[in-house]
Design an enzyme around this catalytic site. Sequence first.
Site, PDB file in Angstrom:
ATOM      1  CE  LYS A   1      48.184  76.778  42.868  1.00 33.96           C
ATOM      2  NZ  LYS A   1      49.193  76.146  41.991  1.00 33.96           N
TER       3      LYS A   1
ATOM      4  CE  LYS B   1      52.250  81.557  47.544  1.00 31.31           C
ATOM      5  NZ  LYS B   1      52.305  80.187  47.156  1.00 31.31           N
TER       6      LYS B   1
ATOM      7  CE  LYS C   1      54.680  82.566  38.219  1.00 28.24           C
ATOM      8  NZ  LYS C   1      54.687  81.095  38.272  1.00 28.24           N
TER       9      LYS C   1
HETATM   10  P1  TYM Z   1      55.692  78.428  40.787  1.00 28.15           P
HETATM   11  O1  TYM Z   1      55.668  78.654  39.312  1.00 28.15           O
HETATM   12  O2  TYM Z   1      54.478  78.727  41.575  1.00 28.15           O
HETATM   13  O3  TYM Z   1      56.884  79.237  41.430  1.00 28.15           O
HETATM   14  C1  TYM Z   1      58.198  79.123  40.927  1.00 28.15           C
HETATM   15  C2  TYM Z   1      59.200  79.221  42.058  1.00 28.15           C
HETATM   16  O4  TYM Z   1      59.033  80.453  42.747  1.00 28.15           O
HETATM   17  C3  TYM Z   1      58.861  80.228  44.136  1.00 28.15           C
HETATM   18  N1  TYM Z   1      57.956  81.253  44.677  1.00 28.15           N
HETATM   19  C4  TYM Z   1      58.264  82.068  45.689  1.00 28.15           C
HETATM   20  N2  TYM Z   1      59.375  82.182  46.446  1.00 28.15           N
HETATM   21  C5  TYM Z   1      59.384  83.139  47.396  1.00 28.15           C
HETATM   22  N3  TYM Z   1      58.350  83.971  47.626  1.00 28.15           N
HETATM   23  C6  TYM Z   1      57.207  83.890  46.899  1.00 28.15           C
HETATM   24  N4  TYM Z   1      56.199  84.732  47.137  1.00 28.15           N
HETATM   25  C7  TYM Z   1      57.141  82.898  45.870  1.00 28.15           C
HETATM   26  N5  TYM Z   1      56.186  82.548  44.976  1.00 28.15           N
HETATM   27  C8  TYM Z   1      56.703  81.534  44.255  1.00 28.15           C
HETATM   28  C9  TYM Z   1      58.287  78.829  44.235  1.00 28.15           C
HETATM   29  O5  TYM Z   1      58.529  78.264  45.505  1.00 28.15           O
HETATM   30  C10 TYM Z   1      59.021  78.118  43.118  1.00 28.15           C
HETATM   31  O6  TYM Z   1      60.288  77.688  43.546  1.00 28.15           O
HETATM   32  N6  TYM Z   1      55.166  73.494  41.315  1.00 28.15           N
HETATM   33  C11 TYM Z   1      56.133  74.541  41.043  1.00 28.15           C
HETATM   34  C12 TYM Z   1      56.858  74.382  39.736  1.00 28.15           C
HETATM   35  C13 TYM Z   1      57.481  73.060  39.497  1.00 28.15           C
HETATM   36  C14 TYM Z   1      58.732  72.620  39.999  1.00 28.15           C
HETATM   37  C15 TYM Z   1      58.922  71.326  39.453  1.00 28.15           C
HETATM   38  C16 TYM Z   1      59.688  73.199  40.822  1.00 28.15           C
HETATM   39  C17 TYM Z   1      56.992  72.065  38.712  1.00 28.15           C
HETATM   40  N7  TYM Z   1      57.846  71.034  38.682  1.00 28.15           N
HETATM   41  C18 TYM Z   1      60.055  70.583  39.752  1.00 28.15           C
HETATM   42  C19 TYM Z   1      60.823  72.449  41.118  1.00 28.15           C
HETATM   43  C20 TYM Z   1      61.000  71.160  40.584  1.00 28.15           C
HETATM   44  C21 TYM Z   1      55.402  75.866  41.001  1.00 28.15           C
HETATM   45  O7  TYM Z   1      54.238  75.940  40.762  1.00 28.15           O
HETATM   46  O8  TYM Z   1      56.193  76.947  41.101  1.00 28.15           O
END
Ligand code: TYM
Length: 342
Positions: free
Chosen positions: A111, A206, A209
């Site tokens: 990023k 992957k 968003k």
């Molecule tokens: P974020 O918002 O990027 O994504 C949310 C969840 O979706 C999963 N994910 C995917 N799974 C499969 N294929 C994909 N292409 C894909 N893109 C995203 C992510 O693995 C995630 O589970 N840092 C985290 C958010 C967070 C969090 C936490 C999660 C903040 N604090 C505490 C668990 C516990 C994030 O940016 O997710």
Amino acid sequence: KKRVVSGVQPTGSIHLGNYLGAIKNWVSLQDTYETLFFIVDLHAITLPYDAPQLSKTTRSTAAIYLACGIDTSKASVFVQSHVRAHVELMWLLSSATPLGWLNKMIQFKEKSRKAGDENVGVALLTYPVLMASDILLYQSDLVPVGDDQKQHLELTRELAERINYLYGRKKWKKMGGRGGSLFKVPEPLIPPAGARVMSLTDGLSKMSKSAPSDQSRINLLDPKDVIVNKIKRCKTDSFPGLEFDNPERPECNNLLSIYQLVTGKTKEEVAQECREMNWGTFKTNLADALIDHLHPIQMRYEEITSDPDYLDRILSDGATRAAEIADITLNNVYQAMGFLPR
Ligand code: TYM
């Protein structure tokens, strides 16, 4: 009951990767575990963002959780920034987080490179410490996430052990703490299928968003005709038949996996069904299956968002319940770290 926490950032629109990798699995955990699901709005400001939109996407993400089947009579749903302990604990944790650990994070490297290294806000670097705080505050046992969060979970575990070592042992025992440790060391829960949903336009990257082209992802709220169109135009190949796990056919593997997950069939059933199928037929079936799966979610979303007071109540109750748990951990950490109690 064991405790489960997880969250999604309210940036852009929630897509099939977020759903199949995370949210869909949360739903099946809420009967067995004590669950807390948050919308991580504080994480959403770590890259340049649209301030007037933040509250809208936060509400919409919460509504999506509910529409996907999160049941607030079982799970607590809340907004991360509504529970102040998240940021407070983060500061305490950051004092014991080696800079080297953060510099190694793949997501930070990717990023920050994209955003032009030196100009990036320091919150992007300390992002995993806030994530660790989200998890450790609740003494969580399991964290259901997609594959891309594995490294952040590993850091969370190491940080928990480090703090337990630095402040937890003797001091904490003297105060009557459980098992002599301040934090439970959590385990990631990564689904066997769906942990890495790939882009529709490139089976090697992957679904995300932030990808510039909306053609690369299916958003949970995409209308029927958009889904049909995206599937019609998605990348395929010119091999005969369809198969899983051929490294030369990443798109094929991805689309079959998506089909498997939204139909609820087994991998073997899908492999059998599609072995001799051509792309044209499969694409029609896949688009139909996606629409069938997403339509009820979209209907519920409409219903939930038609009553804004309902959502506000849910989020306010959720934050109250979460804060009760979080404050206990936070106070214990303050004490263990030697702060003067008020
Ligand atoms: P974020 O918002 O990027 O994504 C949310 C969840 O979706 C999963 N994910 C995917 N799974 C499969 N294929 C994909 N292409 C894909 N893109 C995203 C992510 O693995 C995630 O589970 N840092 C985290 C958010 C967070 C969090 C936490 C999660 C903040 N604090 C505490 C668990 C516990 C994030 O940016 O997710």
